[in-house]
Design an enzyme around this catalytic site. Structure first.
Site, PDB file in Angstrom:
ATOM      1  N   GLU A 122       0.829  -1.210   0.000  1.00 42.02           N
ATOM      2  CA  GLU A 122       0.000   0.000   0.000  1.00 42.02           C
ATOM      3  C   GLU A 122       0.862   1.258   0.000  1.00 42.02           C
ATOM      4  OE1 GLU A 122      -4.112  -0.786   2.178  1.00 42.02           O
ATOM      5  OE2 GLU A 122      -2.441  -1.536   3.360  1.00 42.02           O
ATOM      6  N   GLU A 143      -3.647  -9.690   3.867  1.00 38.58           N
ATOM      7  CA  GLU A 143      -4.587  -9.307   4.921  1.00 38.58           C
ATOM      8  C   GLU A 143      -5.797 -10.218   5.044  1.00 38.58           C
ATOM      9  OE1 GLU A 143      -2.508  -5.401   3.871  1.00 38.58           O
ATOM     10  OE2 GLU A 143      -3.203  -7.199   2.824  1.00 38.58           O
TER      11      GLU A 143
END
Length: 680
Positions: A122, A143
């Protein structure tokens, strides 16, 4: 108790290349550890970004150290969150800091020197351009597998960059499979703009970045196509329903956010709320616990003696069936050492070699094995019908019929041939190791070495010791397991060990429901809400009724009050049927004819019965000292029975559903904690 954050450092340096000046921010963890991003680390990055004098540079670049760009968010810190405000604050802080990087008035680059996972990816996606080293093998979003979603704008940024369908692949499918992208794959997917050679990576990355600046290229890319997304979303949800039956919320929330992004209905606040809710969910706590187990206990197995192991340079395999053939192949491939197989007939050995040849050919065709490596591995495997040829072996493993007398006979034949210190290993799934060694002159070198099928895929190895096992033999077995790239869990010599004992207790309850008139199709579905990897009757069909009946008989002999024998399974075996249902999951007429008149099954009551039985069996196993603690039980179920992370292996699920308490821990943690810092 608060866990201190492992704070990563950010060092800013200024470099010039081809007339362009770069501010280079380098992330590094303490003591050579990978960089992770907890609150203090994000503050460091925030301060470093504020300190860059953008009027004096042409570009800003972020890179890492060693083989890691950034391993992502510090999960230790996430486990400390106890309220929505605290969990949502994790997302907000990352979004605020990364937003500064995205808003830089000069172009921003991510130089991916190594792994970029979760929050690390990210971070990279907030830059204008990403340049990766060709050696990078781990770019992805773990995740969802950890019960979370990317919380720092990973979903909307990925949708904008590669489109919704590719984002669903990255964020959901690849995550659940534990798969990451290599640099070239990431470039093909559109996540990475350029790939450069690993040696002198920084120099090469600066060359590419300066060329981009010289060309005046911008990061404005055409919007990826969203055609077909509605159908892709339905297909993805169907896949999740088949696999998880709604048991794990994270992948569903991820798909929802992808869809809202496509519909232009997503907002940072929606992502923050979803992330905050998931951080506090029991599935996330269990998943993070499971991840820690597979990392920490795999590296540092409990019970390994602090003595030197003996070298193992040649291995013998007794048997030529499917399991023996798998063992021979994995020993040869991982050890790159000679492997000698034997059986009663040359015909059986020829069939085993044909199977091994076919497997090696498949691996070459798939590109997972080079042709010269396959030739080398095949050359290491030889066969004989004369057990005298085993005299030079440092370790011998038997994989013959699951019968105590047969195995005792094999070892009685072998022992006079082998050196007194050669390891004797058995792949038994439930028989007593100590009983096998009753008549041996050197029972101290006999151990259980229980692999799981398929051997090449499942990483667990139940390492079974007896009261006679000596430390050096045990250390040698641990070292051999590590060389085979298996995770060894030390188990006491108790019936069924761990995985088969728990699965058989599960089968005992499931089959009892059918014996009492429960419809097999209905009984098979009662555990669906748990999201287990395979329905019980499908697993029984995979194992085989004959094998499972044998295991049930072994467990019944040991614990008759808890493991009952199934009348219907006995009938299935006598009739030579492959299981209770066919390939389509339907109960065929020939099976119906063997069963009592079916009645309705209450799914909740049936599920409660099975969960209560499993919790009871875990209590017995811990009281008996079968393993060092509940963590070892969970590791076995994750790595040997393929239980998904959201179950925590097993005991966190039982704690939640059966009201048991196998782990003394703070209420906020949701699962035991190890000392390892982990990230996503």
């Amino acid at each position: 108790m608060t866990t201190p954050e492992t704070v990563s450092d950010v060092v800013t340096s200024y470099l010039e290349r081809n007339g362009f000046r770069f501010a280079l921010l380098t992330l590094s963890g303490p003591g050579g550890r990978p960089a992770t991003l907890g609150p203090a680390s994000l503050e460091q990055l925030d301060g470093a970004l504020d300190a860059v004098e953008t009027s004096d540079v042409d570009a800003v670049a972020v890179t890492g150290t060693g083989t890691v760009f950034c391993a992502g968010a510090d999960l230790d810190n996430m486990l400390e969150a106890e309220t929505p405000e605290e969990s949502e604050g994790i997302a907000r802080q990352g979004l605020n800091v990364f937003g500064k990087l995205a808003a830089m008035p000069v172009p921003a680059f991510a130089f991916l020197n190594g792994a970029a996972l979760g929050g690390g990816l990210e971070l990279a996606l907030h830059t204008d351009h990403r340049i990766a080293a060709a050696s990078v093998r781990a770019i992805g979003f773990p995740e969802v597998r950890l019960g979370l979603i990317p919380g720092w704008a990973g979903i909307p940024l990925s949708v904008a960059l590669v489109g919704p369908e590719a984002t669903a692949q990255l964020v959901v499918r690849d995550s659940l499979a534990g798969r990451n992208l290599a640099a070239r794959e990431a470039q093909a997917a559109g996540l990475v703009d350029a790939v450069v050679p690993g040696p002198e990576f920084l120099t090469a990355a600066l060359e590419v970045a300066s060329a981009i600046l010289a060309d005046g290229r911008t990061a404005h890319r055409p919007r990826p196509s969203q055609a077909g997304w509605a159908d892709a979303l339905k297909a993805a949800r169907r896949e999740l329903d088949i696999r998880l039956h709604g048991a794990a919320p994270a992948p569903y929330r991820a798909l929802e956010l992808i869809d809202r992004t496509v519909q232009d209905a997503a907002s940072p606040e929606a992502e923050v709320r979803a992330f905050g809710e998931l951080v506090l969910s029991p599935e996330a706590r269990a998943s993070i616990y499971a991840f820690r187990l597979t990392q920490s206990l795999a590296r540092n197995p409990a019970g390994r003696p602090a003595v030197d192991a003996r070298p193992v340079t040649c291995v013998g395999v007794i048997g030529a069936g499917l399991m023996a053939s798998q063992l021979a192949l994995v020993f040869a491939r991982q050890l790159r050492a000679p492997v000698l197989m034997t059986d009663l007939s040359a015909e059986k050995l020829d069939k085993a070699l044909d199977w091994i040849d076919a497997q090696l050919t498949k691996q070459v065709h798939r590109g997972t094995l080079a042709e010269d490596a396959a030739t080398q591995i095949r050359g290491l495997i030889s066969v004989t019908t004369d057990k005298q040829d085993f005299a030079t072996c440092d370790a011998v493993i038997e994989a013959v019929f699951e019968d105590l007398a047969v195995k005792q006979h094999v070892f009685a034949e072998l022992e006079p041939i082998l050196r007194p210190d050669a390891l004797l290993l058995t792949n038994t799934s439930s028989l007593s190791i100590e009983a096998m060694g009753t008549d041996l002159a050197h029972p101290e070198r006999l151990l259980g070495f229980h692999f799981f099928n398929p051997v090449a895929v499942l990483p667990l190895l139940e390492l079974v010791r007896t009261p006679q096992t000596d430390p050096t033999s045990l250390a040698t077995a641990f070292e051999l397991a590590a060389r085979l790239r298996k995770t060894a869990v030390l188990v006491a010599d108790a019936p069924g060990f761990v995985v088969n004992r728990l699965l058989t207790r599960l089968f005992s309850e499931v089959l009892a429901l059918i014996d009492d008139g429960g419809d097999p199709a209905a009984v098979d579905r009662v555990l669906d809400p748990l999201g287990l990897p395979m329905r019980p009757l499908a697993l029984l069909r995979f194992i085989g009724p004959v094998v499972q009946q044998h295991i049930c008989e072994t467990m019944h002999s040991a614990f008759p009050d808890r493991f009952r024998l199934s009348a219907t399974l006995h009938k299935i075996v006598d009739a030579g049927l492959p299981g209770y249902h066919d390939d389509d999951g339907e109960v065929p007429p020939e099976v119906r004819a063997l069963l009592p008149v079916a009645h309705r099954v209450d799914p909740a009551k049936a599920r409660s019965r099975i969960i209560t039985a499993l919790a009871d069996e875990v209590e017995h196993m811990l009281a008996e000292g079968v393993v060092a603690g509940p963590e070892q039980i969970d590791l076995c179920m994750i790595l040997g029975a393929n239980y998904p992370f959201h179950t925590g292996g097993l005991t966190p699920l039982l704690d939640r559903l059966a009201g048991t308490s196998h782990h003394p821990r703070p209420a906020s943690a949701g699962s035991p904690r190890t000392k390892d810092s982990i990230s996503a």
